[in-house]
Design an enzyme around this catalytic site. Structure first.
Site, PDB file in Angstrom:
ATOM      1  N   ASP A   1      -6.060   6.682   2.981  1.00  0.00           N
ATOM      2  CA  ASP A   1      -5.029   5.802   2.432  1.00  0.00           C
ATOM      3  C   ASP A   1      -3.682   6.511   2.558  1.00  0.00           C
ATOM      4  OD1 ASP A   1      -3.921   3.529   1.316  1.00  0.00           O
ATOM      5  OD2 ASP A   1      -5.087   3.605  -0.533  1.00  0.00           O
ATOM      6  N   ASP A   2      -2.622   5.724   2.393  1.00  0.00           N
ATOM      7  CA  ASP A   2      -1.294   6.342   2.485  1.00  0.00           C
ATOM      8  C   ASP A   2      -1.006   7.225   1.280  1.00  0.00           C
ATOM      9  OD1 ASP A   2      -1.170   4.069   0.863  1.00  0.00           O
ATOM     10  OD2 ASP A   2       0.643   3.248   1.786  1.00  0.00           O
TER      11      ASP A   2
ATOM     12  N   ASP B   1      -1.556   6.727  -6.468  1.00  0.00           N
ATOM     13  CA  ASP B   1      -0.529   6.650  -7.511  1.00  0.00           C
ATOM     14  C   ASP B   1      -1.220   6.777  -8.870  1.00  0.00           C
ATOM     15  OD1 ASP B   1       1.331   5.654  -9.440  1.00  0.00           O
ATOM     16  OD2 ASP B   1       2.439   4.614  -7.879  1.00  0.00           O
TER      17      ASP B   1
HETATM   18  O1  LIG Z   1      -3.335   4.670  -7.016  1.00  0.00           O
HETATM   19  P1  LIG Z   1      -2.962   3.232  -7.181  1.00  0.00           P
HETATM   20  O2  LIG Z   1      -2.133   3.006  -8.419  1.00  0.00           O
HETATM   21  O3  LIG Z   1      -4.126   2.291  -7.070  1.00  0.00           O
HETATM   22  O4  LIG Z   1      -1.935   2.877  -5.992  1.00  0.00           O
HETATM   23  C1  LIG Z   1      -2.156   3.272  -4.647  1.00  0.00           C
HETATM   24  C2  LIG Z   1      -2.402   2.076  -3.777  1.00  0.00           C
HETATM   25  O5  LIG Z   1      -1.290   1.173  -3.878  1.00  0.00           O
HETATM   26  C3  LIG Z   1      -0.840   0.824  -2.565  1.00  0.00           C
HETATM   27  O6  LIG Z   1      -1.558  -0.287  -2.064  1.00  0.00           O
HETATM   28  P2  LIG Z   1      -1.214  -1.815  -2.483  1.00  0.00           P
HETATM   29  O7  LIG Z   1      -2.162  -2.299  -3.529  1.00  0.00           O
HETATM   30  O8  LIG Z   1       0.245  -1.915  -2.786  1.00  0.00           O
HETATM   31  O9  LIG Z   1      -1.546  -2.668  -1.177  1.00  0.00           O
HETATM   32  P3  LIG Z   1      -1.105  -2.426   0.336  1.00  0.00           P
HETATM   33  O10 LIG Z   1      -1.756  -1.162   0.794  1.00  0.00           O
HETATM   34  O11 LIG Z   1      -1.638  -3.609   1.045  1.00  0.00           O
HETATM   35  O12 LIG Z   1       0.397  -2.331   0.375  1.00  0.00           O
HETATM   36  C4  LIG Z   1      -1.158   2.059  -1.752  1.00  0.00           C
HETATM   37  O13 LIG Z   1      -1.276   1.725  -0.364  1.00  0.00           O
HETATM   38  C5  LIG Z   1      -2.490   2.509  -2.315  1.00  0.00           C
HETATM   39  O14 LIG Z   1      -3.565   1.859  -1.682  1.00  0.00           O
HETATM   40  N1  LIG Z   2       4.989   1.807  -0.964  1.00  0.00           N
HETATM   41  C1  LIG Z   2       4.412   2.257  -2.105  1.00  0.00           C
HETATM   42  N2  LIG Z   2       3.308   1.638  -2.573  1.00  0.00           N
HETATM   43  C2  LIG Z   2       2.768   2.137  -3.717  1.00  0.00           C
HETATM   44  N3  LIG Z   2       1.688   1.717  -4.425  1.00  0.00           N
HETATM   45  C3  LIG Z   2       1.571   2.515  -5.503  1.00  0.00           C
HETATM   46  N4  LIG Z   2       2.547   3.455  -5.532  1.00  0.00           N
HETATM   47  C4  LIG Z   2       3.306   3.230  -4.416  1.00  0.00           C
HETATM   48  C5  LIG Z   2       4.492   3.874  -3.892  1.00  0.00           C
HETATM   49  O1  LIG Z   2       5.045   4.852  -4.421  1.00  0.00           O
HETATM   50  N5  LIG Z   2       4.979   3.334  -2.721  1.00  0.00           N
HETATM   51 MG   LIG Z   3      -2.875   0.258  -0.337  1.00  0.00          MG
END
Ligand SMILES: O=P(O)(O)OC[C@H]1O[C@H](OP(=O)(O)OP(=O)(O)O)[C@H](O)[C@@H]1O
Ligand SMILES: Nc1nc2[nH]cnc2c(=O)[nH]1
Ligand SMILES: [Mg+2]
Length: 162
Positions: A98-99, A102
């Protein structure tokens, strides 16, 4: 995306170049932990990091787990939209990408599904950090990371200059 970021105190915009360098650093850090059966990318944020890791580690089998937990910067109940189809058992030998982590809520769902997989992210905030096996850069909990796939270059420059 709006240029107002009321929820988090600090903005941390990442360029394509920085992202690529950090993803490569992550690949090198986990290169001796394989071999890998394949990558499970957590969509959507894990897709680009997974692509860079797959090239760097010469992995061609890539599955997805689709989880959504944020609307813009607002967290809500995480929705599990699709499980990986190629992973059997507890995920041993698989690399989950994952990127970022959080709060760790997304990571907790994925770990629960694949407790023996290796979980790697590029960025980590303190609350999610214990759930990640390998990451590259830690940022504070009140930082919002902006990824290059979410920003056009002009919006990026505005945030960078704030
Ligand atoms: O640790 P957490 O509080 O769960 O946050 C982290 C997740 O939040 C973001 O995804 P998001 O749900 O925004 O979806 P996306 O990847 O499609 O942008 C990010 O890419 C992680 O997968
Ligand atoms: N782009 C982005 N997505 C998130 N989802 C949870 N935390 C983050 C953050 O810091 N950046
Ligand atoms: Mg995500």
């Amino acid at each position: 995306m709006s240029s107002h970021h009321a929820d988090t105190a600090k903005n941390f915009p990442v360029t394509w170049e920085e992202l690529h360098r950090h993803a490569k650093a992550l690949a090198w850090r986990i290169s001796d932990k394989g071999p890998w059966k394949g990558i499970v990318a957590i969509t959507r944020g894990g897709l680009v990091p997974a692509a860079i890791l797959a090239r760097e580690l010469n992995i061609r089998l890539i599955d997805t787990i689709c989880i959504s937990s944020y609307d813009h910067q607002n967290q809500r109940t995480a929705q599990n939209l699709k499980a990986p189809v190629a992973v059997e058992g507890e995920g041993e030998g698989w690399l989950i990408v994952d990127d970022l982590v959080d709060t760790g809520k997304t990571a907790a769902i994925v770990r629960n599904m694949m407790p023996k997989a290796h979980f790697a992210t590029i960025y980590a905030k303190p609350a999610g950090r214990p759930l990640v096996d390998t990451f590259i850069t830690e940022v504070s909990q009140d930082t919002w990371i902006h990824f290059p796939w979410d920003l056009n270059p002009i919006a990026y420059m505005q945030i960078r200059n704030d």
